[in-house]
Design an enzyme around this catalytic site. Structure first.
Site, mmCIF file in Angstrom:
data_model
loop_
_atom_site.group_PDB
_atom_site.id
_atom_site.type_symbol
_atom_site.label_atom_id
_atom_site.label_comp_id
_atom_site.label_asym_id
_atom_site.label_seq_id
_atom_site.Cartn_x
_atom_site.Cartn_y
_atom_site.Cartn_z
ATOM 1 N N ASP A 1 -6.937 1.839 -0.694
ATOM 2 C CA ASP A 1 -5.529 1.282 -0.273
ATOM 3 C C ASP A 1 -5.444 0.367 0.838
ATOM 4 O O ASP A 1 -4.588 0.082 1.750
ATOM 5 C CB ASP A 1 -4.635 2.585 0.128
ATOM 6 C CG ASP A 1 -2.901 2.030 0.147
ATOM 7 O OD1 ASP A 1 -2.838 1.033 -0.542
ATOM 8 O OD2 ASP A 1 -2.372 2.897 0.997
ATOM 9 N N ASP B 1 -0.835 -2.892 -3.628
ATOM 10 C CA ASP B 1 -0.405 -1.900 -2.771
ATOM 11 C C ASP B 1 0.556 -0.909 -3.322
ATOM 12 O O ASP B 1 1.738 -1.325 -3.286
ATOM 13 C CB ASP B 1 0.155 -2.521 -1.516
ATOM 14 C CG ASP B 1 0.396 -1.441 -0.232
ATOM 15 O OD1 ASP B 1 0.247 -0.324 -0.489
ATOM 16 O OD2 ASP B 1 1.119 -1.941 0.682
ATOM 17 N N ASP C 1 4.763 4.767 -4.763
ATOM 18 C CA ASP C 1 5.750 3.921 -4.221
ATOM 19 C C ASP C 1 5.263 2.914 -3.701
ATOM 20 O O ASP C 1 4.349 2.331 -3.446
ATOM 21 C CB ASP C 1 6.606 4.881 -3.042
ATOM 22 C CG ASP C 1 5.862 4.763 -1.868
ATOM 23 O OD1 ASP C 1 4.417 5.127 -2.022
ATOM 24 O OD2 ASP C 1 6.407 4.792 -0.687
ATOM 25 N N GLU D 1 4.848 6.840 0.834
ATOM 26 C CA GLU D 1 4.036 6.191 1.832
ATOM 27 C C GLU D 1 4.509 5.067 2.434
ATOM 28 O O GLU D 1 4.487 5.056 3.699
ATOM 29 C CB GLU D 1 2.556 5.789 0.917
ATOM 30 C CG GLU D 1 1.340 5.671 2.055
ATOM 31 C CD GLU D 1 1.552 4.212 2.882
ATOM 32 O OE1 GLU D 1 0.687 4.151 3.727
ATOM 33 O OE2 GLU D 1 2.006 3.347 2.297
ATOM 34 N N GLU D 2 5.217 4.498 1.947
ATOM 35 C CA GLU D 2 5.896 3.345 2.507
ATOM 36 C C GLU D 2 6.958 3.573 3.317
ATOM 37 O O GLU D 2 7.713 2.529 4.110
ATOM 38 C CB GLU D 2 6.445 2.123 1.315
ATOM 39 C CG GLU D 2 5.181 1.472 0.432
ATOM 40 C CD GLU D 2 4.335 0.730 1.352
ATOM 41 O OE1 GLU D 2 4.281 0.747 2.469
ATOM 42 O OE2 GLU D 2 3.296 0.274 0.748
ATOM 43 N N THR E 1 32.557 -18.658 16.827
ATOM 44 C CA THR E 1 32.149 -18.719 18.322
ATOM 45 C C THR E 1 32.409 -17.324 19.040
ATOM 46 O O THR E 1 33.525 -16.950 19.313
ATOM 47 C CB THR E 1 33.276 -19.748 19.090
ATOM 48 O OG1 THR E 1 34.552 -19.618 18.691
ATOM 49 C CG2 THR E 1 32.868 -21.024 18.674
ATOM 50 N N SER F 1 -2.191 0.504 8.808
ATOM 51 C CA SER F 1 -2.210 1.893 9.133
ATOM 52 C C SER F 1 -2.024 2.552 7.746
ATOM 53 O O SER F 1 -1.085 2.379 6.921
ATOM 54 C CB SER F 1 -0.728 2.037 10.126
ATOM 55 O OG SER F 1 -0.936 1.293 11.019
ATOM 56 N N HIS G 1 -0.775 6.097 -3.544
ATOM 57 C CA HIS G 1 0.543 6.153 -3.380
ATOM 58 C C HIS G 1 1.260 5.247 -4.459
ATOM 59 O O HIS G 1 0.910 4.117 -4.769
ATOM 60 C CB HIS G 1 1.239 5.675 -2.139
ATOM 61 C CG HIS G 1 1.179 4.556 -1.345
ATOM 62 N ND1 HIS G 1 2.103 3.477 -1.762
ATOM 63 C CD2 HIS G 1 0.217 3.813 -0.678
ATOM 64 C CE1 HIS G 1 1.673 2.505 -1.379
ATOM 65 N NE2 HIS G 1 0.325 2.736 -0.633
HETATM 66 N N1 BES Z 1 -1.847 0.002 2.161
HETATM 67 C C1 BES Z 1 -1.240 -0.106 3.289
HETATM 68 C C2 BES Z 1 -1.812 0.024 4.613
HETATM 69 C C3 BES Z 1 -2.915 -1.248 4.663
HETATM 70 C C4 BES Z 1 -3.143 -2.256 4.070
HETATM 71 C C5 BES Z 1 -4.170 -0.933 5.630
HETATM 72 C C6 BES Z 1 -4.213 -3.192 4.028
HETATM 73 C C7 BES Z 1 -5.144 -1.647 5.509
HETATM 74 C C8 BES Z 1 -5.358 -2.822 5.116
HETATM 75 C C9 BES Z 1 -0.106 0.884 3.527
HETATM 76 O O1 BES Z 1 0.561 1.189 2.302
HETATM 77 C C10 BES Z 1 0.989 0.367 4.708
HETATM 78 O O2 BES Z 1 1.775 -0.647 4.451
HETATM 79 N N2 BES Z 1 1.298 1.074 5.671
HETATM 80 C C11 BES Z 1 2.163 0.850 6.612
HETATM 81 C C12 BES Z 1 2.469 1.905 7.437
HETATM 82 C C13 BES Z 1 3.224 3.007 6.821
HETATM 83 C C14 BES Z 1 3.552 3.942 7.896
HETATM 84 C C15 BES Z 1 4.758 2.364 6.552
HETATM 85 C C16 BES Z 1 1.625 -0.374 7.501
HETATM 86 O O3 BES Z 1 0.441 -0.481 7.698
HETATM 87 O O4 BES Z 1 2.685 -1.014 7.844
HETATM 88 MN MN MN Z 2 -0.519 1.056 0.716
HETATM 89 MN MN MN Z 3 2.087 -0.701 2.043
#
Ligand code: BES
Ligand code: MN
Ligand code: MN
Length: 459
Positions: free
Chosen positions: A185, A125, A88, A158-159, A320, A404, A86
Site C-alpha cells: 500500500d 490505493d 475502501d 483505512e481512508e 459584501t 501514513s 484496504h
Molecule cells: N496508502 C496510503 C498511504 C501511503 C501511500 C503511504 C503512499 C506511503 C506511500 C494510505 O491509504 C493513506 O492514504 N493514508 C492516509 C492516512 C490515513 C489515516 C487516512 C495518508 O497518508 O494521508
Molecule cells: Mn492506501
Molecule cells: Mn489512501
C-alpha cells in the site's frame, strides 16, 4: 507441475479483468451515500478470496465497515504471514477533472507507464495492490507452492482512520497471531530503481475555527473596524512555518529522531531529480525545510500543511460580508519519536497562544497515527529486498515513505509483529487525486514478487 511464474503468465489477462470488476465498485468509505457499495465490495473481496483457495473466509462485522478475513494453514512448524490491505477508496471528487469516470476502469499508456496503466479510483490505493496478493496466493495454491501459513485481513475504513480495525486487532489477537505482516500500500522510487519502504510517517490532524463578530457583518458598515476571522486565520496559519521552512510550534521538534549522517547518505543514494520532480507537478521551484533534500523533507522530517480553508461567501458573484467564522483543516506528518497526542497538544497550545485577544479559537482533533520504521537489517526487510531483486533483476534500495498507515504501529504493539511495506505504486500514480492509475508492469511485478517473498521469508 506448472511453476508459479508460469501460472501467473498464463492467467495475466484474467487477473486484470477481475481487478476491473473490483474497481467498478465505488467503495468510498468517507461518504455515507456509498454505504451499500462498500458492503458489496466486502462481499466481492470475500468471494474472490474464497475462490483463490482460502479457508475460513469471513466477512466480520464491526461497528463500522466489515473486515474480510481468510487463511490457509499448512503446518504449525511453518511461519505465518498476515497480509493486510484496504478495499475502501478515497472520494473521487473533483469529478470534472477525471478524463473518464472514476469507476469505469480503462488502460492507457503514460510516459512513466509505457506498457499501460489502469486508470480508476483505487487502482493503486489500494485495490490494485491488495489484489496482487489474492492473485499471487491463487497462483501458489494452484501450483502447490505455498511455502508457509497465510492469513488475510482486508479492511474497509483505512481512508477514514481504521477505527474498527483497531478494536478488531485488540479483540482477535489469537486469530491474527503471525510472524510478520505483509502490506502492499506504498510506492517504489521508480520502475528503474525499485525500493522497499522502511518507514512511514505518523499523522496528527486538526480542524480549527476562528470566531470574530457574533454574526456576519456588512463589509461596508463594519469593514476596517473589526477583526475579520479569515484574515486572522490566514495570518495565524502563515505564522506556523518560518522563513527557513521550520515549524514554529513550541517544542514541535523536541522528540524528532535525529537520523545519522550514514543513514542520510544511504537514503540520498536515491538521487533527487529536481527537474523531473518539478515538471511532474507543474512547478518552477520547490521549497521546504532548510538543510534537507526533497527526499529527506518528504520522509525523515516532520511537516505541517493546511489541507483546506473556508469561511464567508464562496458562491457565485459577489456578496459584501465579513464572516463571523473562518475554518481550516491542518495535517502534520510525524516522524519517530513524535506522537499524535503530543503534537496535537502542542499545536493546540500554540495556536491559542498566537491568536489575537479579540477572536475565539477552537481546535478539534481528528484521527491520528504513529510513525513506523522497519530497519533495513531485519529478516523481514531482507526477504522483501531479495524477492524484488529477483523479480526486477535490479538492486533494491531502502526507501522511507512520506505517507501514513497508522495500523502498522498498532500491529507491532498488539501482535508483536513487524510490517513489511512491499508496495509497487509510483508517487506519480495520482492516488487521492483525479486520474489515479496503476502500471500494468507494477501490477505484474508485484504478483511475481509476492511468492518470492513467501519463499525467502520461510527460509
Ligand atoms: N496508502 C496510503 C498511504 C501511503 C501511500 C503511504 C503512499 C506511503 C506511500 C494510505 O491509504 C493513506 O492514504 N493514508 C492516509 C492516512 C490515513 C489515516 C487516512 C495518508 O497518508 O494521508
Ligand atoms: Mn492506501
Ligand atoms: Mn489512501
Amino acid at each position: 507441475m506448472q511453476t508459479t511464474l508460469q501460472y501467473i503468465q498464463d492467467n495475466k489477462a484474467r487477473f486484470v479483468d477481475e481487478l476491473f470488476e473490483l474497481l467498478r465498485i465505488p467503495s468510498i468509505s468517507a461518504d455515507p451515500a456509498y454505504k451499500n457499495e462498500v458492503l458489496r465490495c466486502a462481499d466481492w473481496v470475500a468471494n474472490s478470496l474464497q475462490k483463490a483457495g482460502a479457508d475460513h473466509v469471513e466477512v466480520c462485522q464491526t461497528k463500522g465497515y466489515p473486515i474480510v478475513y481468510g487463511d490457509k494453514f499448512i503446518s504449525p512448524e511453518l511461519p505465518t504471514v498476515l497480509v493486510y490491505g484496504h478495499y475502501d477508496v478515497q472520494p473521487a471528487d473533483p469529478l470534472e477533472l477525471w478524463t473518464k469516470p472514476p469507476f469505469e476502469p480503462y488502460i492507457e499508456k503514460t510516459a512513466l507507464h509505457p506498457e499501460g496503466a489502469i486508470f480508476a479510483r483505487g487502482s493503486a490505493d489500494d485495490k490494485g495492490q491488495f489484489f496482487m496478493h489474492l492473485k499471487a496466493f491463487e497462483a501458489m495454491m494452484a501450483t502447490q507452492t505455498l511455502p508457509c501459513n497465510v492469513k488475510f485481513i482486508l479492511e474497509g475504513e483505512e481512508e477514514v482512520g481504521s477505527e474498527s480495525l483497531g478494536d478488531f486487532v485488540h479483540e482477535n489477537q489469537e486469530k491474527l497471531a503471525c510472524d510478520c505482516i505483509l502490506i502492499s500500500d506504498t510506492h517504489i522510487y521508480s520502475n528503474e530503481q525499485p525500493t522497499v519502504t522502511t518507514g512511514l510517517r505518523g499523522l496528527s490532524y486538526v480542524e480549527v475555527e476562528v470566531e470574530g463578530p457574533n454574526r456576519d457583518l456588512h463589509s461596508g458598515l463594519y469593514g476596517g473596524a473589526v477583526p475579520n476571522p479569515i484574515h486572522v486565520l490566514s495570518r495565524m496559519i502563515a505564522q506556523l512555518i518560518d522563513e527557513d521552512g521550520r515549524i514554529t510550534i513550541d517544542g514541535f521538534y523536541d522528540n524528532v529522531q535525529v537520523v545519522s549522517d550514514e543513514e542520510r547518505a544511504e537514503m540520498n543514494k536515491l538521487k533527487d531529480n529536481p527537474e523531473e520532480y518539478k515538471k511532474s507537478i507543474g512547478l518552477s521551484g520547490v521549497e521546504g525545510e532548510k538543510g534537507y533534500t526533497t527526499l529527506e523533507r518528504t520522509s525523515i522530517r516532520p511537516t505541517l500543511d493546511c489541507n483546506g480553508m473556508w469561511g464567508g461567501y464562496t458562491g457565485e458573484g459577489a456578496k459584501t460580508v465579513i464572516p463571523s467564522k473562518a475554518f481550516a483543516k491542518i495535517s502534520m506528518r510525524l516522524v519517530p519519536y513524535q506522537t499524535p497526542e503530543e503534537i496535537t497538544e502542542k499545536f493546540t497550545q500554540y495556536f491559542k497562544k498566537i491568536a489575537p485577544d479579540n477572536v475565539k479559537v477552537k481546535v478539534t482533533p481528528h484521527h491520528g497515527g504513529m510513525p513506523y520504521v522497519l530497519p533495513s537489517d531485519t529478516k523481514e526487510f531482507l526477504a522483501a529486498k531479495k524477492a524484488m531483486e529477483s523479480a526486477f533483476g535490479k538492486e533494491v534500495l531502502p526507501y522511507r515513505g512520506g505517507g501514513s498507515i497508522p495500523i502498522t504501529a498498532m500491529f507491532e504493539q498488539v501482535l508483536g509483529a513487524k510490517s513489511v511495506l512491499m508496495g509497487f505504486g509510483l508517487d506519480s500514480d495520482a492516488i487521492h487525486s483525479p486520474n489515479e492509475h496503476y502500471g500494468l508492469f507494477n501490477f505484474y511485478k508485484g504478483i511475481e514478487s509476492i511468492p518470492l517473498f513467501f519463499e525467502n521469508y520461510t527460509k
